[in-house]
Each structure stands twice: as structure tokens, then as C-alpha cells.
Design a protein around this motif. Structure first.
Motif, PDB file in Angstrom:
ATOM      1  N   LEU A   1      30.404 -18.972  -7.309  1.00 43.01           N
ATOM      2  CA  LEU A   1      30.176 -20.076  -8.231  1.00 43.01           C
ATOM      3  C   LEU A   1      29.677 -21.297  -7.478  1.00 43.01           C
ATOM      4  O   LEU A   1      28.794 -22.017  -7.923  1.00 43.01           O
TER       5      LEU A   1
ATOM      6  N   SER B   1      37.315 -30.716 -10.576  1.00 45.84           N
ATOM      7  CA  SER B   1      37.079 -29.863  -9.415  1.00 45.84           C
ATOM      8  C   SER B   1      38.404 -29.345  -8.874  1.00 45.84           C
ATOM      9  O   SER B   1      39.471 -29.830  -9.247  1.00 45.84           O
TER      10      SER B   1
ATOM     11  N   SER C   1      44.420 -23.034 -17.807  1.00 47.31           N
ATOM     12  CA  SER C   1      43.541 -23.646 -18.792  1.00 47.31           C
ATOM     13  C   SER C   1      44.251 -24.788 -19.524  1.00 47.31           C
ATOM     14  O   SER C   1      43.697 -25.878 -19.698  1.00 47.31           O
TER      15      SER C   1
ATOM     16  N   THR D   1      40.802 -25.737  -7.716  1.00 48.92           N
ATOM     17  CA  THR D   1      40.898 -24.282  -7.834  1.00 48.92           C
ATOM     18  C   THR D   1      41.607 -23.884  -9.125  1.00 48.92           C
ATOM     19  O   THR D   1      42.415 -24.639  -9.667  1.00 48.92           O
ATOM     20  N   LEU D   2      41.280 -22.701  -9.601  1.00 50.70           N
ATOM     21  CA  LEU D   2      41.882 -22.185 -10.827  1.00 50.70           C
ATOM     22  C   LEU D   2      42.939 -21.138 -10.477  1.00 50.70           C
ATOM     23  O   LEU D   2      42.918 -20.539  -9.410  1.00 50.70           O
TER      24      LEU D   2
ATOM     25  N   LYS E   1      32.270 -28.854 -14.431  1.00 48.89           N
ATOM     26  CA  LYS E   1      33.383 -28.109 -13.830  1.00 48.89           C
ATOM     27  C   LYS E   1      32.898 -27.545 -12.498  1.00 48.89           C
ATOM     28  O   LYS E   1      31.913 -26.829 -12.447  1.00 48.89           O
ATOM     29  N   GLU E   2      33.578 -27.927 -11.458  1.00 51.69           N
ATOM     30  CA  GLU E   2      33.170 -27.449 -10.130  1.00 51.69           C
ATOM     31  C   GLU E   2      34.355 -26.824  -9.426  1.00 51.69           C
ATOM     32  O   GLU E   2      35.000 -27.446  -8.599  1.00 51.69           O
ATOM     33  N   PHE E   3      34.630 -25.580  -9.796  1.00 52.90           N
ATOM     34  CA  PHE E   3      35.787 -24.907  -9.189  1.00 52.90           C
ATOM     35  C   PHE E   3      35.363 -24.120  -7.975  1.00 52.90           C
ATOM     36  O   PHE E   3      34.278 -23.548  -7.949  1.00 52.90           O
TER      37      PHE E   3
ATOM     38  N   ILE F   1      37.751 -21.600 -19.959  1.00 47.05           N
ATOM     39  CA  ILE F   1      38.313 -22.873 -20.423  1.00 47.05           C
ATOM     40  C   ILE F   1      37.476 -23.387 -21.589  1.00 47.05           C
ATOM     41  O   ILE F   1      36.326 -23.780 -21.407  1.00 47.05           O
TER      42      ILE F   1
ATOM     43  N   ARG G   1      38.673 -17.771 -15.125  1.00 41.00           N
ATOM     44  CA  ARG G   1      37.314 -18.175 -14.794  1.00 41.00           C
ATOM     45  C   ARG G   1      36.984 -19.485 -15.496  1.00 41.00           C
ATOM     46  O   ARG G   1      37.534 -19.790 -16.562  1.00 41.00           O
ATOM     47  N   SER G   2      36.063 -20.193 -14.909  1.00 40.90           N
ATOM     48  CA  SER G   2      35.676 -21.489 -15.455  1.00 40.90           C
ATOM     49  C   SER G   2      35.247 -21.358 -16.917  1.00 40.90           C
ATOM     50  O   SER G   2      35.560 -22.200 -17.759  1.00 40.90           O
ATOM     51  N   SER G   3      34.571 -20.250 -17.218  1.00 43.30           N
ATOM     52  CA  SER G   3      34.065 -20.077 -18.591  1.00 43.30           C
ATOM     53  C   SER G   3      35.192 -19.763 -19.580  1.00 43.30           C
ATOM     54  O   SER G   3      34.989 -19.809 -20.787  1.00 43.30           O
TER      55      SER G   3
END
Ligand SMILES: [Mn+2]
Length: 388
Positions: free
Chosen positions: A328, A291, A262, A293-294, A321-323, A303, A299-301
Motif C-alpha cells: 500500500l 496514518s 475500524s 497501522t491497522l 488514509k495512509e496506513f 473502513i 484493510r484500509s478499504s
């Protein structure tokens, strides 16, 4: 003759839409004899009174001291009330079915401009004559057929202009059922096409096509970072010149990350936003596309963008955000599809309506009118129509 070619004001989309359309029009009236606007002057089919009120104020201001020595003659004998050489057509955003009054017809009645949809006008200045014909926007799937059916022809002894509002196959080769330049009637000296929101000039198969582009950012795509404005076209020298207008700066910034935390993502975002700066008098509009990978487990949420928003209050920021992660990815795909299809919701809806009508053995022949009534929630009129 000097022509100002512009398009896609999308009045009512936001405050910028009014200011930037006004910038284009006021600049153009000082330099051109004729102003041509290729559709989508308004963002909505039924604009609010507030939007119409602002639009009228802008056009009234354009009318002041705009008295070029142009004589306008109507070659198809329909009544012409307006004498100012401001010629417009409706676009896909304003289009309503034949028997309903669209906002372009409404404002023509109020003397704001001349609607050239399915009309043939001759404009004279000294020994020069130009002839303008227009076709308002139609659903993409019908465009080819419409042009075939109406079979427009240029007028002899004139500089001939055809103004329309459609997608072009040449600009979107991966879409089917789209009008291509070869489908346009031949013999016109200049073609002006609205609908596409970035400026272009294309010469193909002997046809010269000018796309004025929009005066406001509505789609936040890369092409919208290009300057916006209007074209000046000189019918004597056949030369074009693009006049840039003052617009809100727009940036699309893409950030790609790999197994990022993050903190790392927030750091990258801030670095990019610092480059944009905020010295400009208008808050810039920025779309950040992240975009990649994390880090596992993130999770994207998770951040939180609060600190970014706090550090850059002078930027109008939107973040996508397009991970990568299958679940997703699917959701994003669906949303993106919906967003991309927004413009053709009417087409999709009409398809469904047509199908249902056929299933129930109704044959109306005017599905579009019915569809417009559905959209506008006029249920009593719909029932009347179906019963009759
Ligand atoms: Mn448009």
C-alpha cells in the motif's frame, strides 16, 4: 502611495475562488492607490467562458469608483490602453508560448488591467514616483537563466518594484534548480513574488520580498490554514500590513493510530470533527489525514466512512488514509508523486517532447509552442509546423 499586493486567485478552481478574489479586490480598492497582482489569476491555461465571464464581472466592479489620482507613464513606449492602476503578470497556470495569446493578454485587451510582463511603468502621485517592472512565470528550471538574460535594472529617482511568479530556493531548500533570492536583479526597493500560496515577508541580502499568498485553498497543506488576504504597502513609511479577507475556513487534521480497529478510527475522526463545529456561516473544509497501522487482517478499504459523512453534513470533508503496509505504501507513494508533480507536468512533457524531437533529428527551436499545440490538440497545425 498605498499599494495592495495580492496573488494567486486561481479563478475557476471552485466557487470560492471567485468570491474570495472579489473580497480581496473590493477591499483593496477602498484602501489602495495601486493594485498589483502577481500571477495565477486563473487556474487554467484556457479558462472556460463561464470563468472569464465571472472574472470580467469582478474586474468591472473593481473599476467602479476606483479612480485614484495616479498618472501612468509607459517607459518603454508600448501602447497603453488601460488607465486604471491595476497591474498584473501571468503565472505558471496562465503561461502560453510567446506567439499564443494568454488570458492575461486577452483581458488586458478588454481593458480589465495592465499586463506588466516585460514592461516598465512609472506611476506618479503628487511628488511621488514608483516604477514597476514585471516578469511572468517561467518553468522553474529556466528561471535563473531568464533573469540573467533579461538583466533588469531599476530606474533612477523612483521607488522600484519588481513583480514575478516563481518558487524560491530559500523556501524550498531541498529542491534543485530553483531560483534563489541572490539570482534576482539587485537594486529594487520591493520584490513581489506570486506562486507560493501562503503569505510571507522575507528580507535577505538587502532584498525585501513580499509573497502575497493565494486567496483560495488549492493545495490543502498545513500552511493553507493561515489567514488569506492581501498586503497593504505604504511606499512612504515602507510599512506593510496584512488585510485578512473572509474565506472558507480550512483545517488540516492529522490522526495517528496504532494497530487500530475500524471503530476506533471512526471514533477518533468524529471526535476531531466535533471540535471543528459547524457554527460558521460557510461550511468549513476539512482534510483528515489518518496514518499509522491497522489491526491485523483489517484493510484500509474495510473502513467505511459513511457514518462520518452522515454525522457531519456541514463539513466539506476529504480523508486521506495512509496506513503502513509495504504494498500500500508503494501505491500511495506513487500517487503522491503524481500529485506533487502535477504542477510541473508541462515541464516533464516538454522534456520528453524535446528528447523525441532530437532522436528524430528535428530541430525546431520552439518546442514550447509545439507543446502547447499538442496540449490543445491542434494536430493539423502541428503537422504543418513539422513539415515546414
Ligand atoms: Mn498558484
Amino acid at each position: 502611495m498605498k499599494l495592495a499586493l495580492m496573488s494567486d486567485f486561481h479563478l475557476g478552481y471552485n466557487e470560492d475562488s471567485f468570491e474570495q478574489a472579489r473580497n480581496a479586490l473590493i477591499s483593496a480598492k477602498k484602501q489602495a492607490d495601486v493594485i498589483l497582482i502577481a500571477g495565477d489569476l486563473f487556474d487554467e491555461r484556457i479558462p472556460t467562458p463561464e470563468t472569464i465571464h465571472k472574472a470580467i464581472s469582478i474586474f468591472k466592479e473593481v473599476h467602479e469608483d476606483f479612480n485614484p489620482p495616479i498618472e501612468i507613464e509607459n517607459l518603454d513606449n508600448s501602447f497603453l490602453e488601460v488607465k486604471k492602476p491595476i497591474l498584473v503578470i501571468y503565472g505558471n497556470h496562465e503561461r502560453r508560448s510567446k506567439n499564443l495569446v494568454d488570458i492575461i493578454r486577452l483581458l488586458e485587451k478588454a481593458n480589465m488591467f495592465i499586463n506588466v510582463h516585460m514592461r516598465k511603468l512609472m506611476l506618479k502621485k503628487e511628488d511621488e514616483k514608483i516604477c514597476v517592472q514585471g516578469v511572468g512565470g517561467v518553468p522553474q528550471i529556466y528561471a535563473k537563466r531568464v533573469f540573467e538574460r533579461i538583466n533588469l535594472t531599476p530606474v533612477k529617482g523612483c521607488f522600484n518594484i519588481l513583480m514575478f511568479h516563481q518558487d524560491l530556493k530559500e523556501l524550498m531548500p531541498f529542491s534543485d534548480n530553483i531560483l534563489s533570492i541572490a539570482d534576482l536583479p539587485g537594486g529594487f526597493d520591493l520584490y513581489i513574488d506570486g506562486h507560493i500560496h501562503w503569505k510571507r515577508e522575507i528580507i535577505e541580502g538587502g532584498k525585501r520580498i513580499i509573497l502575497p499568498g493565494s486567496t483560495v485553498v488549492t493545495q490543502m497543506k498545513k500552511n493553507e490554514m493561515e489567514p488569506k488576504g492581501y498586503w497593504l504597502f505604504d511606499t512612504k513609511t515602507k510599512k506593510t500590513e496584512f488585510n485578512t479577507i473572509k474565506t472558507r475556513p480550512f483545517y488540516l487534521i492529522e490522526i495517528k493510530v496504532n494497530e487500530a480497529s475500524s471503530d476506533e478510527i471512526l471514533k477518533r475522526m468524529k471526535e476531531e470533527l466535533r471540535k471543528v463545529g459547524s457554527s460558521e456561516e460557510k461550511k468549513p473544509q476539512v482534510k483528515l489525514k489518518i496514518s499509522g497501522t491497522l489491526k491485523p487482517g483489517l484493510r484500509s478499504s474495510d473502513i467505511s466512512l459513511e457514518s462520518v459523512a452522515a454525522e457531519f453534513p456541514n463539513i466539506l470533508l476529504s480523508v486521506s488514509k495512509e496506513f503502513r503496509s509495504e504494498d500500500l505504501k508503494q501505491k500511495i507513494e506513487m500517487l503522491r508523486k503524481l500529485r506533487n508533480e502535477k504542477r510541473s507536468v508541462k515541464e516533464a512533457g516538454m522534456e520528453v517532447l524535446k528528447q523525441r524531437l532530437e532522436e528524430n533529428q528535428f530541430k525546431l527551436g520552439n518546442e514550447e509552442e509545439l507543446f502547447d499545440l499538442v496540449v490543445e490538440g491542434k494536430s493539423e497545425e502541428i503537422i504543418k509546423k513539422l513539415l515546414s
